[in-house]
Each structure stands twice: as C-alpha cells, then as structure tokens.
Design a protein around this motif. Structure first.
Motif, PDB file in Angstrom:
ATOM      1  N   GLY A 151       0.797  -1.361   0.025  1.00 11.31           N
ATOM      2  CA  GLY A 151      -0.090  -0.027  -0.182  1.00 11.31           C
ATOM      3  C   GLY A 151       0.979   1.250  -0.012  1.00 11.31           C
ATOM      4  N   ALA A 152       1.995   1.123   0.478  1.00 15.50           N
ATOM      5  CA  ALA A 152       2.868   2.364   0.654  1.00 15.50           C
ATOM      6  C   ALA A 152       3.711   2.526  -0.583  1.00 15.50           C
ATOM      7  CB  ALA A 152       3.978   2.155   1.946  1.00 15.50           C
ATOM      8  N   MET A 153       3.677   1.552  -1.461  1.00 15.60           N
ATOM      9  CA  MET A 153       4.451   1.630  -2.704  1.00 15.60           C
ATOM     10  C   MET A 153       4.320   2.749  -3.746  1.00 15.60           C
ATOM     11  SD  MET A 153       7.377   0.541  -3.780  1.00 15.60           S
ATOM     12  CE  MET A 153       7.523  -1.344  -3.057  1.00 15.60           C
ATOM     13  N   ALA A 154       3.223   2.704  -3.910  1.00 13.23           N
ATOM     14  CA  ALA A 154       2.860   4.089  -4.949  1.00 13.23           C
ATOM     15  C   ALA A 154       2.346   5.152  -4.328  1.00 13.23           C
ATOM     16  CB  ALA A 154       1.471   3.616  -5.651  1.00 13.23           C
ATOM     17  N   SER A 155       1.808   5.515  -2.893  1.00 16.02           N
ATOM     18  CA  SER A 155       1.356   6.400  -2.508  1.00 16.02           C
ATOM     19  C   SER A 155       2.654   7.248  -1.767  1.00 16.02           C
ATOM     20  CB  SER A 155       0.398   6.141  -1.443  1.00 16.02           C
ATOM     21  OG  SER A 155       0.851   5.432  -0.304  1.00 16.02           O
ATOM     22  N   VAL A 156       3.691   6.501  -1.177  1.00  7.70           N
ATOM     23  CA  VAL A 156       4.582   7.138  -0.541  1.00  7.70           C
ATOM     24  C   VAL A 156       6.063   6.959  -1.085  1.00  7.70           C
ATOM     25  CG1 VAL A 156       5.522   7.178   1.768  1.00  7.70           C
ATOM     26  CG2 VAL A 156       3.148   6.766   1.684  1.00  7.70           C
ATOM     27  N   ILE A 157       6.507   5.684  -1.411  1.00  7.85           N
ATOM     28  CA  ILE A 157       7.707   5.480  -1.670  1.00  7.85           C
ATOM     29  C   ILE A 157       8.014   5.972  -3.142  1.00  7.85           C
ATOM     30  CG2 ILE A 157       9.235   3.607  -2.269  1.00  7.85           C
ATOM     31  CD1 ILE A 157       8.133   1.877  -0.086  1.00  7.85           C
ATOM     32  N   LEU A 205      -6.145  10.970 -14.523  1.00  7.09           N
ATOM     33  CA  LEU A 205      -5.730  11.575 -13.092  1.00  7.09           C
ATOM     34  C   LEU A 205      -4.810  12.485 -13.303  1.00  7.09           C
ATOM     35  CD1 LEU A 205      -5.574  10.834 -10.323  1.00  7.09           C
ATOM     36  CD2 LEU A 205      -3.853   9.223 -10.606  1.00  7.09           C
ATOM     37  N   PRO A 206      -3.850  12.688 -14.286  1.00  7.09           N
ATOM     38  CA  PRO A 206      -3.156  13.909 -14.223  1.00  7.09           C
ATOM     39  C   PRO A 206      -3.886  15.078 -14.488  1.00  7.09           C
ATOM     40  CG  PRO A 206      -2.064  12.279 -15.854  1.00  7.09           C
ATOM     41  CD  PRO A 206      -3.371  11.683 -15.203  1.00  7.09           C
ATOM     42  N   ARG A 207      -5.080  15.189 -15.391  1.00  7.26           N
ATOM     43  CA  ARG A 207      -5.982  16.243 -15.201  1.00  7.26           C
ATOM     44  C   ARG A 207      -6.696  16.625 -14.035  1.00  7.26           C
ATOM     45  NH1 ARG A 207      -9.600  15.240 -20.661  1.00  7.26           N
ATOM     46  NH2 ARG A 207     -10.755  16.785 -19.415  1.00  7.26           N
ATOM     47  N   LEU A 208      -6.870  15.438 -13.145  1.00  7.96           N
ATOM     48  CA  LEU A 208      -7.363  15.869 -11.893  1.00  7.96           C
ATOM     49  C   LEU A 208      -6.731  16.364 -11.191  1.00  7.96           C
ATOM     50  CD1 LEU A 208      -9.627  12.289 -11.599  1.00  7.96           C
ATOM     51  CD2 LEU A 208     -10.522  14.697 -11.763  1.00  7.96           C
ATOM     52  N   SER A 209      -5.188  15.982 -11.066  1.00  4.13           N
ATOM     53  CA  SER A 209      -4.223  16.507 -10.210  1.00  4.13           C
ATOM     54  C   SER A 209      -4.077  17.960 -10.730  1.00  4.13           C
ATOM     55  CB  SER A 209      -3.120  15.622 -10.380  1.00  4.13           C
ATOM     56  OG  SER A 209      -3.063  14.407 -10.003  1.00  4.13           O
ATOM     57  N   ARG A 210      -3.892  18.370 -11.721  1.00  6.19           N
ATOM     58  CA  ARG A 210      -3.635  20.026 -12.152  1.00  6.19           C
ATOM     59  C   ARG A 210      -4.926  20.847 -11.702  1.00  6.19           C
ATOM     60  NH1 ARG A 210      -1.839  17.113 -17.080  1.00  6.19           N
ATOM     61  NH2 ARG A 210      -3.631  17.543 -18.011  1.00  6.19           N
ATOM     62  N   PHE A 228     -10.215  12.149  -4.681  1.00  4.92           N
ATOM     63  CA  PHE A 228      -9.618  12.231  -3.314  1.00  4.92           C
ATOM     64  C   PHE A 228      -8.349  12.057  -3.376  1.00  4.92           C
ATOM     65  CE2 PHE A 228     -13.745  10.469  -2.019  1.00  4.92           C
ATOM     66  CZ  PHE A 228     -14.462  11.624  -1.386  1.00  4.92           C
ATOM     67  N   TYR A 229      -7.585  11.135  -3.937  1.00  2.00           N
ATOM     68  CA  TYR A 229      -6.084  11.171  -4.400  1.00  2.00           C
ATOM     69  C   TYR A 229      -5.415  12.555  -4.806  1.00  2.00           C
ATOM     70  CZ  TYR A 229      -6.733   6.262  -2.567  1.00  2.00           C
ATOM     71  OH  TYR A 229      -6.849   5.205  -2.002  1.00  2.00           O
ATOM     72  N   ALA A 230      -6.176  12.911  -5.970  1.00  4.35           N
ATOM     73  CA  ALA A 230      -5.740  13.928  -6.627  1.00  4.35           C
ATOM     74  C   ALA A 230      -5.749  15.250  -5.930  1.00  4.35           C
ATOM     75  CB  ALA A 230      -6.753  14.393  -7.963  1.00  4.35           C
ATOM     76  N   MET A 231      -6.652  15.409  -4.743  1.00  2.00           N
ATOM     77  CA  MET A 231      -6.604  16.466  -3.918  1.00  2.00           C
ATOM     78  C   MET A 231      -5.727  15.993  -2.634  1.00  2.00           C
ATOM     79  SD  MET A 231     -10.563  17.681  -3.837  1.00  2.00           S
ATOM     80  CE  MET A 231     -11.279  16.016  -3.753  1.00  2.00           C
TER      81      MET A 231
END
Length: 544
Positions: A63-69, A299-304, A385-388
């Motif tokens: 779970g930490a690989m993509a979100s943290v590491i 996802l990139p559009r959401l993040s921007r 939520f992840y994009a925010m």
C-alpha cells in the motif's frame, strides 16, 4: 513533442501492457484449472497458498509503494546531488532486508496463516496448503524487490519493463502447468508425488523470480549502480510510516474482506475457493483494461485541477471518467450476467475440471457482473480524493466498504446452502461496492458542491435501458442455441447480436459518450499512423 502526446502514448502503452499481462495471467489460470482439475481439493490448496504471499506483501509494503515510496524517490531524484542514486540504493536495501525478515517469520507462521483462511479444509488439505505456502512465501521478497526496482525505473523514465514483467511470470507458470500435465501429474492429494509437488511449488515461485529478473535486468541496463547499503539512515522511515498510515488502513481493510470471503468460500465445499478466485479474476479483467486506462488518462488532469483549486473542472473530469467507464463496462457486465454459464463452460470445461464446479463459476461470474459498474465508479471517485492529496477519506470509505462486504460474506456462510455460499460472496461484493460508490459521491458532493448528478443519472439510466435490451437479446439467443451447439458458438452468436443491439440502442438513446470513447481509442491509432517516424520504421522493417 507535447507533454499531452507523451502522456497519451504512455496511457495507451500502459493499457496494452495491462491487457497483455491480464491475458497471460488468465491463460495461466485456465491451464492450471484444466491440469489440476477445477473443483479438486488439490487446486483449492494450491490457489489458497499462492494467494498468501500477496496478502502478506500488500499488508507490509504494497500500500505504501505507490502512495509514499514513489513520491519520496522522486523528491530525492530532484533534490540530491547524485540524482537520488544513494537514496534509492538505501531504500532498495532496506526493502530487501525488511522483506527478507518478513519472509522468514511468515514461513515459521505458515500453519497459522493457512488456518486463518481455511476453516472448511480437511486436515490433509490444510497440511498440503502449508507445504505449498512455505514454498511460495519467498515470493514476498521477490514481489517487493520487483516493485521497488520498478519504481526506481519509472523515476529514471523507464516504464516498459515493470509493466511487461508480469507476463514473464505467467509464461513460466503456464509452462510449469503444461509440463505437469505432460508428465502425468495427479489431480488428487493422495496421488500427488514428491517430484510433482516440487514441480508445482518451485515452478510457481520461479515465475515470480522471473518477473523480478526482468525488472532488475532493465534497472541494470539503465545504468543504475547496484550496491547494498547496511545503513538505513536518510531513508525516512518515520516519514514513510506516517504518510503510509492511511494507505495501510485501506489495504488492511481490503485484506480483511479477502480473508473473510476466502474463509466463507472454504466452507462451501471442494472447488469453492477456486470458483471464487477464478470468477473474481474474470471480474477484474475488464476493469483493469478499461477503467484503469480511463483513469491513467484522467488522473493527471484531476491533479492539475486540484492544484489550481478548480473544483468545477475536478467535477467535470470525474463525471466524464465515470460516464466513459459505464458506457464501456455496462455491456461487459450484461454479458457476464446473461452468459455466465456459457462463458464458464467455454473457458473452464476442459481437461480435468469438474462439471458442477464449472457451472458454479458461471453463476458466480454472473453475480460478479452486477458489481462491475459500481466497483468502477467507486474506484474512479476515490481517485478524486487522491488527486486532492487526501488519503484519509478514501481509507475511511474503504473501511466502510469492507465492513459491508464482511457482513455479507458472513451472512452468506451462515444462512445459505453450502453450494450457494460463493454466489452470496459475489453478491456481498456488489453490495459493498455500491455502498462505497454512494458514500464517495455524497462526500465529494459535500466537498466540491456538485458532482454533475443530472448528467450521471441520465447517462446511467440510458445505459441501463440499452444494456437491458442487449442482455435480453443475448440471453434469448443463448437459450435457443445451447441445446443445439457448443459454448463457443453460443457465446459468439449471443455476444455479437447483443453487442449490435447495444450499439443500436445507444445510438437511438443518444449516448454521446460512446462516440467519445471510440474517438479517444482511435485517436491514438490515427496519430501513430500519421507519425512519419512510425511510417519510416515500418518501411525499414518491410524492406529489411
């Protein structure tokens, strides 16, 4: 070359790699089911043991690989004078040492792990699962190092090897299964010999090692210097633990649901675990190919948009992603519901498979079809939520989803006849994902002020009508042809006529999202065909 075109190619490349990986993995499932016998206690023990390394790995680091590491590797690559090389070496070393220790502990606790998941196994079946598990648990280390090395490759701009490496795993295990059949491998636990056990055990773990080898080879080719580091200082263990806490809660909640579902499936009788796992694998395939591809682009559009605090654009993009996904996935879900038994017969009624278990897979597949659209919508909304940069809310929602699923699985085990428990598990998943979709939508509406509800409801209503008509046509064709011919002809005829009906109904109902989906898919092909470098490359290959 624009960033958008690069992103588009990356998204299409990810979709192709995902499709190839899922297809190879599914061939592996079919071969093992035919060789070991779908419905046999031997296959149930094998499948349960082969799932346990993934459970432990996900709980420890997955779970930490993509979100943290990955973000921390990116930050080190940008800020460190050496481009983050020493940091990456320390992180790889730390993961290797840590997962090595976890593997040793898990191996010692293998009987307890198996006991946790298999209340319905016989003593002999449980003992065989323990033996398989001890051979399979080194996969924890291989999966972890493969994921970490893949993350380093991605930071260095190399994406192909991590996406294609799982294909090597599936090819090796498919070859092992085929060899097992050639040498006359047993389908019963009593007839299983030690050489046959070693072939299955070592061969399956060799597949994961092959996956690791591909990624490590690519990392070496990229110029990354391998050097074990004994000093973990500077890695940021506290930061990893703090940032990964909410993601760990999400993973733990999902694993609790998997554990309870597997326990319930184990008490449904021989073939229960395999029926659950195989139907769930079928359920995941269209989601992985279609929904993950849509999310890769969105996802990139959401993040921007989130970075600019443009809530209206976030809402519009989430709405579009959901509407594109439902238009693409609804006919697939309808096919699973209408043609579940025929699809199961086409895929699994081969080799040494038990006919009753094949029929059970078809029924479970049909039940999972009802969950496909809610699951996709729920997953897309979580990306909002992840994009925010909010991991807390998705973790809490996932916990609620797991609670609903666990309650449903327990109810299925307590109140349904044993053969129907696995069907009840699939229905519980559908109820859980529907709860998650509604909850995520309400929370996002409160946070963003709107979720484009009118267009979402309108699109879903028209898609429901179109798929209902198409499913009715497909079911009628299947009922007419099943007594007359084999499952291949039935599925082909019903699928084609159902698809044509869906397209006609979608056009009459003015489902514009379908046209947009087709345009998005073909745009990349058109741009690639128009690229002079591609044309010259094709010419060179033809003339060469």
């Amino acid at each position: 070359m624009t960033a958008g075109s690069s992103l588009g190619r990356a998204g299409r490349g990810a979709a192709v790699a995902t499709l190839a990986s899922r297809a190879a993995g599914f061939v592996r499932i079919l071969v093992l089911a035919a060789v070991l016998g779908l419905g046999s206690r031997l296959l149930d023990s094998y499948n349960l043991a082969n799932a346990l390394p993934n459970v432990v790995y996900d709980l420890v680091v997955g779970g930490a690989m993509a979100s943290v590491i990955v973000p921390m590797l990116t930050r080190a690559a940008l800020s460190e004078p050496d481009g983050g090389v020493i940091y990456a070496q320390r992180l790889l070393s730390m993961i290797g040492y840590g997962l090595g220790a976890v593997t040793l502990v898990a191996t010692l606790l293998a009987p307890l792990l198996v006991e946790l998941f298999t209340p319905g196994f016989t003593a002999e079946q449980r003992q065989l699962a323990v033996v398989f598990t001890r051979f399979f648990l080194p996969q924890i280390l291989f999966y972890g190092m493969s994921a970490a090395a893949g993350a380093v490759l991605n930071i260095r701009g190399r994406f192909a090897a991590p996406m294609w490496a799982p294909v090597a795993n599936s090819l090796v295990v498919t070859g092992v299964g085929s060899l097992y059949f050639v040498v006359g491998g047993a389908t019963s636990m009593q007839a299983l010999t030690t050489p046959q056990l070693l072939l299955l055990s070592l061969g399956t773990t060799a597949g994961v090692f092959a996956q690791l080898t591909v990624v490590m080879w690519a990392l070496a080719r990229s110029g990354f210097p391998f050097r074990p580091r004994l000093d973990p200082r500077g890695v940021g263990m506290r930061r990893i633990g703090r940032l990964g806490g909410w993601m760990l809660l999400s993973v733990a909640a999902a694993q609790v649901l998997f554990t309870v579902a597997t326990r319930s499936a184990s008490i449904s009788g021989p073939g229960g675990i395999s029926a659950y796992q195989n139907a769930y694998a079928l359920f995941q395939m269209p989601f992985a190919v279609i929904t993950l591809s849509v999310m890769t682009v969105m996802l990139p559009r959401l993040s921007r948009s989130a970075a600019r605090l443009d809530h209206r654009r976030i809402t519009d993009d989430l709405s579009l992603a959901i509407r594109l996904a439902v238009v693409a996935l609804a006919p697939v879900a309808a096919a699973m519901v209408a043609l579940g038994p025929q699809l199961a017969a086409l895929l699994f009624a081969h080799g040494r498979s038990d006919a009753s278990t094949v029929g059970l897979v078809g029924t479970v597949m049909a039940a999972f079809g009802l969950a496909l659209v809610p699951f996709s919508g729920y997953t897309i909304l979580l990306r909002g939520f992840y994009a925010m940069q909010d991991t807390r809310t998705p973790a809490l929602i996932t916990g609620g989803v797991s609670a609903v699923g666990v309650a449903g699985c327990l109810a299925a085990g307590a109140f349904l006849p044993r053969p129907d428990i696995v069907v009840g598990i699939a229905i519980a998943y559908g109820a859980a994902y529907t709860t998650g979709l509604v909850t995520a939508g309400l929370v996002l509406r409160h946070r963003l002020g709107r979720i484009d509800g009118h267009r979402l409801v309108s699109t879903h209503a028209r898609v429901l009508l179109a798929t209902a008509v198409a499913a009715g046509v497909a079911a009628a064709v299947a009922r007419l042809l099943t007594p007359l011919t084999g499952p291949l002809v039935v599925v082909a005829a019903a699928g084609v006529l159902g698809a044509i009906t869906y397209l006609v109904a979608a056009r009459l109902l003015r489902l514009t999202e379908l046209g947009r989906l087709v345009a998005t898919a073909t745009a990349g092909i058109t741009r690639r065909a128009a690229d002079p470098r591609v044309r010259s490359g094709r010419t060179a290959r033809r003339t060469g």
